[in-house]
Scaffold this motif. Structure first.
Motif, PDB file in Angstrom:
ATOM      1  N   ALA A  53       6.415   7.736   9.222  1.00 16.60           N
ATOM      2  CA  ALA A  53       6.599   6.386   8.694  1.00 16.60           C
ATOM      3  C   ALA A  53       5.358   5.947   7.926  1.00 16.60           C
ATOM      4  CB  ALA A  53       6.901   5.410   9.818  1.00 16.60           C
ATOM      5  N   PHE A  54       5.599   5.142   6.908  1.00 16.38           N
ATOM      6  CA  PHE A  54       4.533   4.589   6.075  1.00 16.38           C
ATOM      7  C   PHE A  54       4.776   3.097   6.002  1.00 16.38           C
ATOM      8  CE2 PHE A  54       2.500   3.484   2.077  1.00 16.38           C
ATOM      9  CZ  PHE A  54       1.361   4.276   2.044  1.00 16.38           C
ATOM     10  N   LEU A  55       3.833   2.297   6.492  1.00 15.77           N
ATOM     11  CA  LEU A  55       3.987   0.845   6.535  1.00 15.77           C
ATOM     12  C   LEU A  55       3.072   0.200   5.507  1.00 15.77           C
ATOM     13  CD1 LEU A  55       3.927   0.178  10.390  1.00 15.77           C
ATOM     14  CD2 LEU A  55       5.870   0.757   8.937  1.00 15.77           C
ATOM     15  N   VAL A  56       3.549  -0.879   4.893  1.00 12.43           N
ATOM     16  CA  VAL A  56       2.716  -1.634   3.960  1.00 12.43           C
ATOM     17  C   VAL A  56       2.945  -3.111   4.207  1.00 12.43           C
ATOM     18  CG1 VAL A  56       4.472  -1.567   2.153  1.00 12.43           C
ATOM     19  CG2 VAL A  56       2.079  -1.947   1.543  1.00 12.43           C
ATOM     20  N   VAL A  63       7.732   8.727  -8.638  1.00 12.18           N
ATOM     21  CA  VAL A  63       6.935   9.920  -8.346  1.00 12.18           C
ATOM     22  C   VAL A  63       7.740  10.873  -7.471  1.00 12.18           C
ATOM     23  CG1 VAL A  63       4.848  10.793  -7.233  1.00 12.18           C
ATOM     24  CG2 VAL A  63       4.766   8.646  -8.531  1.00 12.18           C
ATOM     25  N   HIS A  64       8.390  10.327  -6.445  1.00 15.68           N
ATOM     26  CA  HIS A  64       9.150  11.169  -5.519  1.00 15.68           C
ATOM     27  C   HIS A  64      10.413  11.718  -6.175  1.00 15.68           C
ATOM     28  CE1 HIS A  64       6.529  10.554  -2.136  1.00 15.68           C
ATOM     29  NE2 HIS A  64       6.509   9.265  -2.406  1.00 15.68           N
ATOM     30  N   HIS A  65      11.020  10.926  -7.031  1.00 12.02           N
ATOM     31  CA  HIS A  65      12.164  11.458  -7.785  1.00 12.02           C
ATOM     32  C   HIS A  65      11.719  12.646  -8.636  1.00 12.02           C
ATOM     33  CE1 HIS A  65      15.534  11.985 -10.455  1.00 12.02           C
ATOM     34  NE2 HIS A  65      14.718  11.827 -11.462  1.00 12.02           N
ATOM     35  N   PRO A  73      -2.240  -1.741  -1.118  1.00 13.31           N
ATOM     36  CA  PRO A  73      -0.843  -1.952  -1.478  1.00 13.31           C
ATOM     37  C   PRO A  73       0.009  -0.690  -1.297  1.00 13.31           C
ATOM     38  CG  PRO A  73      -2.118  -1.557  -3.450  1.00 13.31           C
ATOM     39  CD  PRO A  73      -3.097  -1.544  -2.298  1.00 13.31           C
ATOM     40  N   ASN A  74       1.312  -0.839  -1.607  1.00 14.89           N
ATOM     41  CA  ASN A  74       2.245   0.245  -1.320  1.00 14.89           C
ATOM     42  C   ASN A  74       2.257   1.345  -2.378  1.00 14.89           C
ATOM     43  OD1 ASN A  74       3.500  -1.214  -3.320  1.00 14.89           O
ATOM     44  ND2 ASN A  74       5.465  -1.385  -2.293  1.00 14.89           N
ATOM     45  N   LEU A  75       1.484   1.215  -3.441  1.00 14.39           N
ATOM     46  CA  LEU A  75       1.485   2.273  -4.456  1.00 14.39           C
ATOM     47  C   LEU A  75       1.046   3.606  -3.873  1.00 14.39           C
ATOM     48  CD1 LEU A  75      -1.572   3.165  -5.759  1.00 14.39           C
ATOM     49  CD2 LEU A  75      -1.510   0.769  -6.375  1.00 14.39           C
ATOM     50  N   TYR A  76       0.259   3.568  -2.772  1.00 15.52           N
ATOM     51  CA  TYR A  76      -0.216   4.813  -2.180  1.00 15.52           C
ATOM     52  C   TYR A  76       0.915   5.652  -1.594  1.00 15.52           C
ATOM     53  CZ  TYR A  76      -4.773   2.724  -2.845  1.00 15.52           C
ATOM     54  OH  TYR A  76      -5.872   2.158  -3.405  1.00 15.52           O
ATOM     55  N   ALA A  77       2.079   5.054  -1.384  1.00 15.73           N
ATOM     56  CA  ALA A  77       3.230   5.831  -0.921  1.00 15.73           C
ATOM     57  C   ALA A  77       3.616   6.886  -1.957  1.00 15.73           C
ATOM     58  CB  ALA A  77       4.415   4.909  -0.634  1.00 15.73           C
ATOM     59  N   GLY A  78       3.278   6.669  -3.214  1.00 11.61           N
ATOM     60  CA  GLY A  78       3.558   7.652  -4.252  1.00 11.61           C
ATOM     61  C   GLY A  78       2.733   8.912  -4.118  1.00 11.61           C
ATOM     62  N   ARG A  79       1.640   8.842  -3.378  1.00 11.16           N
ATOM     63  CA  ARG A  79       0.771  10.007  -3.195  1.00 11.16           C
ATOM     64  C   ARG A  79       1.115  10.804  -1.942  1.00 11.16           C
ATOM     65  NH1 ARG A  79      -5.109   7.183  -4.295  1.00 11.16           N
ATOM     66  NH2 ARG A  79      -4.769   6.655  -6.481  1.00 11.16           N
ATOM     67  N   LEU A  80       1.968  10.263  -1.116  1.00 11.41           N
ATOM     68  CA  LEU A  80       2.228  10.858   0.196  1.00 11.41           C
ATOM     69  C   LEU A  80       3.242  11.988   0.079  1.00 11.41           C
ATOM     70  CD1 LEU A  80       1.017  10.089   2.895  1.00 11.41           C
ATOM     71  CD2 LEU A  80       3.093   8.828   3.395  1.00 11.41           C
ATOM     72  N   MET A 118       9.509   4.591   4.123  1.00 12.04           N
ATOM     73  CA  MET A 118       8.512   3.595   3.837  1.00 12.04           C
ATOM     74  C   MET A 118       9.091   2.228   4.149  1.00 12.04           C
ATOM     75  SD  MET A 118       6.682   1.287   2.092  1.00 12.04           S
ATOM     76  CE  MET A 118       6.534   0.951   0.376  1.00 12.04           C
ATOM     77  N   VAL A 119       8.337   1.427   4.889  1.00 10.76           N
ATOM     78  CA  VAL A 119       8.784   0.087   5.267  1.00 10.76           C
ATOM     79  C   VAL A 119       7.806  -0.926   4.690  1.00 10.76           C
ATOM     80  CG1 VAL A 119       9.348  -1.474   7.160  1.00 10.76           C
ATOM     81  CG2 VAL A 119       9.762   0.984   7.410  1.00 10.76           C
ATOM     82  N   ASP A 120       8.289  -1.751   3.780  1.00  9.70           N
ATOM     83  CA  ASP A 120       7.495  -2.844   3.221  1.00  9.70           C
ATOM     84  C   ASP A 120       7.818  -4.098   4.029  1.00  9.70           C
ATOM     85  OD1 ASP A 120       6.474  -4.972   1.659  1.00  9.70           O
ATOM     86  OD2 ASP A 120       6.578  -3.724  -0.140  1.00  9.70           O
ATOM     87  N   PHE A 121       6.784  -4.810   4.467  1.00 11.28           N
ATOM     88  CA  PHE A 121       7.040  -5.922   5.362  1.00 11.28           C
ATOM     89  C   PHE A 121       7.769  -7.082   4.700  1.00 11.28           C
ATOM     90  CE2 PHE A 121       5.282  -3.958   8.899  1.00 11.28           C
ATOM     91  CZ  PHE A 121       5.408  -4.788  10.005  1.00 11.28           C
ATOM     92  N   ASP A 122       7.899  -7.104   3.381  1.00  8.09           N
ATOM     93  CA  ASP A 122       8.732  -8.170   2.823  1.00  8.09           C
ATOM     94  C   ASP A 122      10.212  -7.931   3.115  1.00  8.09           C
ATOM     95  OD1 ASP A 122       9.571  -6.328   0.901  1.00  8.09           O
ATOM     96  OD2 ASP A 122       8.631  -7.366  -0.777  1.00  8.09           O
ATOM     97  N   PHE A 123      10.525  -6.757   3.659  1.00  3.66           N
ATOM     98  CA  PHE A 123      11.880  -6.502   4.188  1.00  3.66           C
ATOM     99  C   PHE A 123      12.231  -7.532   5.266  1.00  3.66           C
ATOM    100  CE2 PHE A 123      14.859  -4.296   7.024  1.00  3.66           C
ATOM    101  CZ  PHE A 123      15.737  -3.702   6.139  1.00  3.66           C
ATOM    102  N   PHE A 124      11.217  -7.979   6.007  1.00  6.22           N
ATOM    103  CA  PHE A 124      11.416  -8.923   7.109  1.00  6.22           C
ATOM    104  C   PHE A 124      11.057 -10.357   6.727  1.00  6.22           C
ATOM    105  CE2 PHE A 124       9.849  -4.840   8.818  1.00  6.22           C
ATOM    106  CZ  PHE A 124      10.987  -4.429   9.492  1.00  6.22           C
ATOM    107  N   PHE A 125      10.797 -10.594   5.456  1.00  3.63           N
ATOM    108  CA  PHE A 125      10.237 -11.869   5.017  1.00  3.63           C
ATOM    109  C   PHE A 125      11.215 -12.554   4.079  1.00  3.63           C
ATOM    110  CE2 PHE A 125       6.904 -14.556   3.166  1.00  3.63           C
ATOM    111  CZ  PHE A 125       6.168 -14.842   4.291  1.00  3.63           C
TER     112      PHE A 125
END
Length: 203
Positions: free
Chosen positions: A199-202, A144-146, A82-89, A1-8
């Motif tokens: 990949a999952f982008l947010v 969730v993934h843990h 938002p990125n909370l949907y990554a918990g459902r993937l 999962m890549v959150d764009f604040d990684f680049f911000f």
């Protein structure tokens, strides 16, 4: 999962940069509501313009994807906000397993925040307390993934080498599964030793 604040680059969460303006410009409180997700950003941008500071831009995206190794030439890609949907993937969403498989071998998060639970007055104060409700949000979807048995790895951006000021929840190992929470700032031009199925982008 890549959150764009990684680049911000936020100079008040990581490496200082005086030319980017004062701390008030970066008071970006967040919660799961429409006002803070969709309405407030034009006003925040206006504050930069009034201060005569160039609007912040994403940095370091140019060579990011080239340092990742994918397991296919056309990996599945999800995008959301938002990125909370990554918990459902889960793997079956990618058609990578039978319909009962919920755990990934590993979940890799590239983010300026660990998304593994932050203690505050309205939220759970432990993994056990979180697990009782089963609810998840942008700030704790990694739990969730843990809970499903995935190994977690976090990579902070180079502009935030010391990671979050608030530590993640530290759920105990259970059912023989262990969780890892790495602090591995990305160095430009260095390949990342990860083989990625999708990949999952947010934003």
């Amino acid at each position: 999962m890549v959150d764009f604040d990684f680049f911000f680059h936020n100079p008040y969460e990581g490496i200082p940069a005086s030319h980017r303006g004062g701390a008030a410009l970066y008071d970006w409180a967040h919660a799961e509501n429409q006002l803070l997700r969709e309405v407030i950003w034009p006003f925040r941008a206006e504050s930069f313009l009034r201060a005569g500071i160039e609007l912040p831009r994403c940095e370091g995206r140019e060579d990011f994807w080239g340092r990742l190794t994918f397991t296919s030439d056309t990996p599945p890609l999800f995008y959301t906000d938002p990125n909370l949907y990554a918990g459902r993937l889960i793997p079956r969403h990618f058609d990578l397993s039978d319909l009962t498989t919920t755990a990934w071998q590993g979940v890799h998060l590239f983010d300026a925040h660990h998304d593994s639970g932050y203690h505050h007055e309205r939220g759970p104060t432990s993994f056990g307390e979180w697990k009782e409700t089963g609810d998840f949000s942008c700030e704790n979807w990694m739990l969730v993934h843990h809970d499903q048995g995935s190994q977690l790895t976090l990579t902070y951006p180079a502009w935030r080498p010391n990671g979050d000021s608030h530590p993640p929840d530290d759920p105990p190992a259970h059912d023989g599964r262990r969780r890892t929470q790495g602090r591995h700032p990305v160095r430009r031009g260095v390949p990342m030793p990860v083989r990625i199925m999708g990949a999952f982008l947010v934003r």
